[in-house]
Design a protein around this motif. Sequence first.
Motif, short mmCIF file in Angstrom:
data_model
loop_
_atom_site.label_atom_id
_atom_site.label_comp_id
_atom_site.label_asym_id
_atom_site.label_seq_id
_atom_site.Cartn_x
_atom_site.Cartn_y
_atom_site.Cartn_z
N ALA A 265 0.84 -1.20 0.00
CA ALA A 265 0.00 0.00 0.00
C ALA A 265 0.87 1.25 0.00
N ALA A 266 1.99 1.21 0.74
CA ALA A 266 2.90 2.35 0.77
C ALA A 266 3.50 2.60 -0.62
N ALA A 267 3.88 1.50 -1.30
CA ALA A 267 4.46 1.66 -2.65
C ALA A 267 3.43 2.18 -3.63
N MET A 268 2.20 1.63 -3.56
CA MET A 268 1.15 2.10 -4.47
C MET A 268 0.84 3.58 -4.23
N ASP A 269 0.85 4.00 -2.98
CA ASP A 269 0.52 5.38 -2.67
C ASP A 269 1.60 6.35 -3.11
N LEU A 270 2.83 5.82 -3.27
CA LEU A 270 3.92 6.66 -3.75
C LEU A 270 4.00 6.68 -5.27
N GLY A 271 3.06 6.02 -5.92
CA GLY A 271 2.96 6.14 -7.37
C GLY A 271 3.33 4.92 -8.16
N PHE A 272 3.76 3.83 -7.53
CA PHE A 272 4.14 2.64 -8.28
C PHE A 272 2.92 1.80 -8.58
N THR A 273 3.06 0.96 -9.58
CA THR A 273 1.94 0.13 -10.01
C THR A 273 2.21 -1.32 -9.69
N PRO A 274 1.22 -2.17 -9.81
CA PRO A 274 1.44 -3.60 -9.56
C PRO A 274 2.50 -4.21 -10.48
N ASN A 275 2.75 -3.59 -11.64
CA ASN A 275 3.72 -4.15 -12.58
C ASN A 275 5.14 -3.64 -12.35
N ALA A 276 5.34 -2.81 -11.36
CA ALA A 276 6.71 -2.42 -11.00
C ALA A 276 7.45 -3.68 -10.56
N GLN B 186 4.81 1.69 8.82
CA GLN B 186 4.20 1.76 10.15
C GLN B 186 3.07 2.77 10.18
N ALA B 187 3.30 3.92 9.55
CA ALA B 187 2.29 4.98 9.57
C ALA B 187 1.01 4.52 8.85
N ILE B 188 1.18 3.90 7.70
CA ILE B 188 0.01 3.45 6.93
C ILE B 188 -0.75 2.36 7.69
N ALA B 189 -0.03 1.40 8.25
CA ALA B 189 -0.70 0.33 9.01
C ALA B 189 -1.46 0.91 10.20
N SER B 190 -0.84 1.85 10.90
CA SER B 190 -1.49 2.46 12.07
C SER B 190 -2.72 3.25 11.65
N GLN B 191 -2.59 4.00 10.56
CA GLN B 191 -3.72 4.80 10.11
C GLN B 191 -4.87 3.93 9.62
N PHE B 192 -4.57 2.74 9.14
CA PHE B 192 -5.63 1.82 8.74
C PHE B 192 -6.31 1.15 9.94
N GLY B 193 -5.77 1.37 11.13
CA GLY B 193 -6.47 0.88 12.32
C GLY B 193 -5.74 -0.15 13.15
N ILE B 194 -4.49 -0.47 12.81
CA ILE B 194 -3.74 -1.42 13.63
C ILE B 194 -3.11 -0.64 14.78
N GLU B 195 -3.72 -0.77 15.95
CA GLU B 195 -3.31 0.02 17.11
C GLU B 195 -2.23 -0.68 17.93
N SER B 196 -2.03 -1.97 17.70
CA SER B 196 -1.01 -2.70 18.46
C SER B 196 0.38 -2.17 18.10
#
Length: 707
Positions: A428-439, A496-506
Amino acid sequence: MAGTGRKKPPLAAPKRRAKAAPAKRRKSRKKPARTGVVGFFGRLLRWFLRLIWKITSRFAMVCALILALWVAYFYVALPDVTALVDARTRGSVTLLDRDGKVFAWRGDQFGGMIDAATTAPQLREAVIATEDKRFNWHPGIDPRGIASAIRINLREGRGPLSGNGGSTITQQTAKLLCLGVAYDPDTWETEAKYEADCRRTTLWRKAKEAVYALAMEARYSKDEILTIYLNRAYLGAGARGFEAAAQRYFGKSANDVSVSEAAMLAGLLKAPTTYAPTNSLTRAQERANLIVGLMQDQGYLSAREAEAARANPAQLSAAAAARAGGYFADWVLEETPDFFGSDTTEDVIIRSTLDQRMQKAAEEALAYVFENKVREGSKAQAAIVVMSADGAVRAMVGGRQTKVSGAFNRATMALRQTGSAFKPFVYAAAMDLGFTPNATVVDEPWCINVPGSGQYCPKNYTKEFQGRVTLVDALAKSLNVPAVRVSESVGRETVQAIASQFGIESELAQGPAIALGASESTLIEMTGAYAGILNGGRAVIPYGLIDLRLQGDKDPFITQTGGFQERVITDQAAESLTYMMNQVVERGTGGRAKLPGWQVAGKTGTTQAARDAWFIGFTADYVAGVWMGYDDNTPLTGVTGGGLPAEIWHETMVRVHEGLSPSPLPMLVPAPVRADPVPQREAPKRQQDTAERVLLEVLKNILGDGR
């Protein structure tokens, strides 16, 4: 002849003087006084008996006066009937499903006051026939009943006060009222200990109970005494009073119960837990048949009516029979403020997100897989969570035993390593930075020097390397080396930031192993995080409460406290990631999760030594997560996330989607790979500066940029 000159008296017989008849002797009432020793002791005995009589009669008068004063003391202290019908010091919680139907209760339930004079006649008759057949005639105590109970107890080898008590309904009501002693939290450690003390049986308490019963008979009418009894008696499953019990077991008012239902309720009085129909319906029905016989013997039922009641035994309502959502109900209460949940002093109604059809589907799926595909005697456990894309939890199974309350909930309480189920947040971090599944990224032996820990060399599960692979292939095959490479390239902090923002509080791991799920999380956190991917990158908070209101109020006091939150990644990034997760199911490790006719996206996860196995995935309509493992961390044998967890997920979702029309996943299929790199787009809400442009160039060199 010469005379004397005197005239001679005439000749006559001399009068005889009548002799008096002897007088009749009257019989004396007094016995002749005895003399001697016998007479002395006789007089002494008569004196002693007269003394005993005087003392006894005066003592009896004093006792009668004391008894009258004692009765008067209790009489004056007795309040109005309406103040005595609800015995609880704490409130109750009634939980409704998404359709407004009751599915669970917590705390002692009070269904509301019923009146003995107006309730169903068969209920009144069943109670009297069972507990006190001379209730309408005795003054509060029944000497015949007490003598009979003592005789039975002694004959059966028990103490005179053990077993059958011979108590009248009035005496039982006195005991329910704890002889007028109110619960004081400063005196009693718990309400349970207070009630246990009220139930103690000693000669002194029985005497007080009898006096209190006499006072009640003087203060209240028979109907009023029976009203208190019907409203305060405990009838199992947390039901206080016959109205609550009728609602809990039959889904109707006590005023509307049938003869067989009334008999079953009355049968609970002897042993509420033992005869509760939710514990054993057969045992409860057998007890009810005995009560029907008593009602017939005492003239309340004709032979035909009794036979009809036996032929149509009472049945549990759908809600009571299912007892669905035990784990779910516990979780909702944990998420509710204590003063409206576990510690409430009010009667609370909570409308929840639970779908009982889906709950049943999850329970049946789990049972099916363990019965047919897990070796007999296995102690392995599993948990399931099903929710909508907005985080509304529709079903929850916290373990193999589903009909429980207050048990350890593996769906919400068990912190377990997530394994490869964590990898979508790396990509998700890579996709959000502009990369595609075919990278592309290189899968080859590789080590990282970790300060303070030495070298870290990730290895794939198969111990083989694939060379240069696309990101979609890396995720579909759950390759470890590419996942760590991507995580290190985009930055662990970003992951870590993306996982936490998606709701993983542990707490998340700090080293490179974060990419491989070295962190611990709960199933509900992970499932909620995946829901954020489904709804386009917008995080959700899993929730089970729709609204909360106090009984009798129309307006809710609390409304939904969950659902959609802020955006974490872009729509395009979420749709690209959804495509990659779809390929996990279509041609990767999650093949067993396929649903005929439906597009599915998901990810498998297996931790080190196979101590935990996961499958979390979604369709366009619902997200579901499955965890499997041992409570003591024993490794699973031959189980990976793509095996039994995926099969449990499949069985659950087949049932959940029954009758629904398939909808396509919101996914973005990438264009064919092109040789020339495409300039990176700027990710929304992430300000690109010089440092980020340099980072993107580095990533482009490492990952490649195929579109």
